[in-house]
Design a protein around this motif. Structure first.
Motif, PDB file in Angstrom:
ATOM      1  N   ASP A 185      -2.623  -5.921  -3.937  1.00  0.00           N
ATOM      2  CA  ASP A 185      -3.085  -5.418  -2.617  1.00  0.00           C
ATOM      3  C   ASP A 185      -2.508  -6.638  -1.708  1.00  0.00           C
ATOM      4  OD1 ASP A 185      -4.978  -7.707  -2.497  1.00  0.00           O
ATOM      5  OD2 ASP A 185      -6.450  -6.122  -3.388  1.00  0.00           O
ATOM      6  N   VAL A 243      -2.701   0.414   5.884  1.00  0.00           N
ATOM      7  CA  VAL A 243      -3.305  -0.365   5.205  1.00  0.00           C
ATOM      8  C   VAL A 243      -4.493  -1.257   5.942  1.00  0.00           C
ATOM      9  CG1 VAL A 243      -3.011  -2.756   3.999  1.00  0.00           C
ATOM     10  CG2 VAL A 243      -1.358  -1.092   3.584  1.00  0.00           C
ATOM     11  N   ASP A 261       0.906  -1.617  -4.579  1.00  0.00           N
ATOM     12  CA  ASP A 261      -0.333  -0.929  -4.275  1.00  0.00           C
ATOM     13  C   ASP A 261      -1.460  -1.038  -5.710  1.00  0.00           C
ATOM     14  OD1 ASP A 261      -0.698   2.104  -2.805  1.00  0.00           O
ATOM     15  OD2 ASP A 261      -2.054   2.033  -4.714  1.00  0.00           O
ATOM     16  N   PRO A 262      -2.726  -0.915  -5.163  1.00  0.00           N
ATOM     17  CA  PRO A 262      -3.954  -0.995  -6.234  1.00  0.00           C
ATOM     18  C   PRO A 262      -4.165   0.190  -7.238  1.00  0.00           C
ATOM     19  CG  PRO A 262      -4.827  -0.618  -4.010  1.00  0.00           C
ATOM     20  CD  PRO A 262      -3.287  -0.725  -3.765  1.00  0.00           C
ATOM     21  N   GLY A 279       0.804  -1.148  -0.057  1.00  0.00           N
ATOM     22  CA  GLY A 279      -0.062   0.160  -0.038  1.00  0.00           C
ATOM     23  C   GLY A 279       0.693   1.135   0.002  1.00  0.00           C
TER      24      GLY A 279
END
Length: 261
Positions: free
Chosen positions: A100, A121, A72-73, A51
């Motif tokens: 993620d 997160v 990270d998304p 994250g």
């Protein structure tokens, strides 16, 4: 390799007031990375930042000489990370991958990292315990976990000082620590909850610190207009951070976990 204090420690006149919000984390993290490097007999560690977004932590860690993988998304965040790393001259030491913490091992290897950062997160995942277990599974033996999450007490105090007493009471009684429907943070934690999660995942709790104990409460005008006030407030934050009495009112809580050898 740069000294940790040169990268993210030590107050200077040019440092922004926002540095108060992360100074304690940098001090703990910098020490943990230094100890891990000494124990491993290397100057270069493999660090995972789950994250990690645009690289607020990843880029300074890379400036210490370490290799950092950011998961990270958000594609936009990873694009900004790439640009930021290039501007800092560490593009060769920072790698961003989309994913993620729940699907962590779809994009990174198990047991491949000396340190894992899990900052901001746990508030947003469906299962915090699973998130911590995955972070721990990514660590090598004797690796370190840096866990940073929103603190319940700080939110209650902030709502009360703003005159929102009903919302403060709601946060106290809500299982997720939320003060209402408009609360942008899905979940908050106490220090006890975080240390239990870390311990249950098989780590030894090395240290617990309160983060932003005073920084979010002191009016900016007091800090900006008084000579030396920023440095004095930073010292106060640093000294109060390790005292359990202040964990209950911190905006964020930082836990350092250490994996057995």
């Amino acid at each position: 390799m740069s000294e940790p204090s040169a990268v993210f420690g030590g107050e200077t006149p040019s440092r922004p007031r926002g540095s108060l919000r992360t100074a304690v984390v940098w001090e703990v993290l910098g020490g943990a990375l230094r100890r891990r490097a000494e124990a491993a007999g290397t100057d270069v560690l493999d660090v995972l930042d789950t994250g990690g977004g645009t690289g607020n932590f990843a880029v300074p860690v890379a400036r210490l000489g370490h290799r950092v993988t950011v998961v990270d998304p958000s594609p936009n965040a990873l694009f900004a990370l790439e640009r930021r790393a290039a501007e800092a001259g560490v593009a060769d030491r920072v790698r961003g991958v989309q994913g993620d913490i729940h699907g962590l091992f779809d994009v990174v290897e198990r047991g491949g990292f000396d340190a894992v950062l899990c900052h901001g997160v746990l508030e947003y995942v469906d299962d915090p315990a699973e998130g911590i277990r995955n972070a721990v599974a990514a660590l090598r033996p004797a690796g370190a976990l840096s866990l940073l999450a929103a603190g319940l007490g700080g939110a209650v105090l902030a709502r009360a000082l703003a005159g929102h007493f009903t919302e403060a009471r709601q946060a106290l009684s809500d299982p997720a620590g939320r003060w209402g429907e408009g609360d942008p943070v899905p979940r908050r934690f106490t220090a006890e909850q975080l240390t239990e999660l870390v311990g249950a995942a098989g780590l030894r709790v090395g240290a617990v610190h309160g983060v932003r104990v005073f920084a979010d409460l002191v009016p900016g005008s007091l800090v900006d207009t008084q000579p030396g006030a920023l440095d004095a407030l930073l010292k106060l934050e640093t000294e109060a951070a390790a005292l359990p009495a202040f964990h209950a009112v911190a905006t964020q809580l930082h836990v350092l976990g250490e994996k057995p050898s």
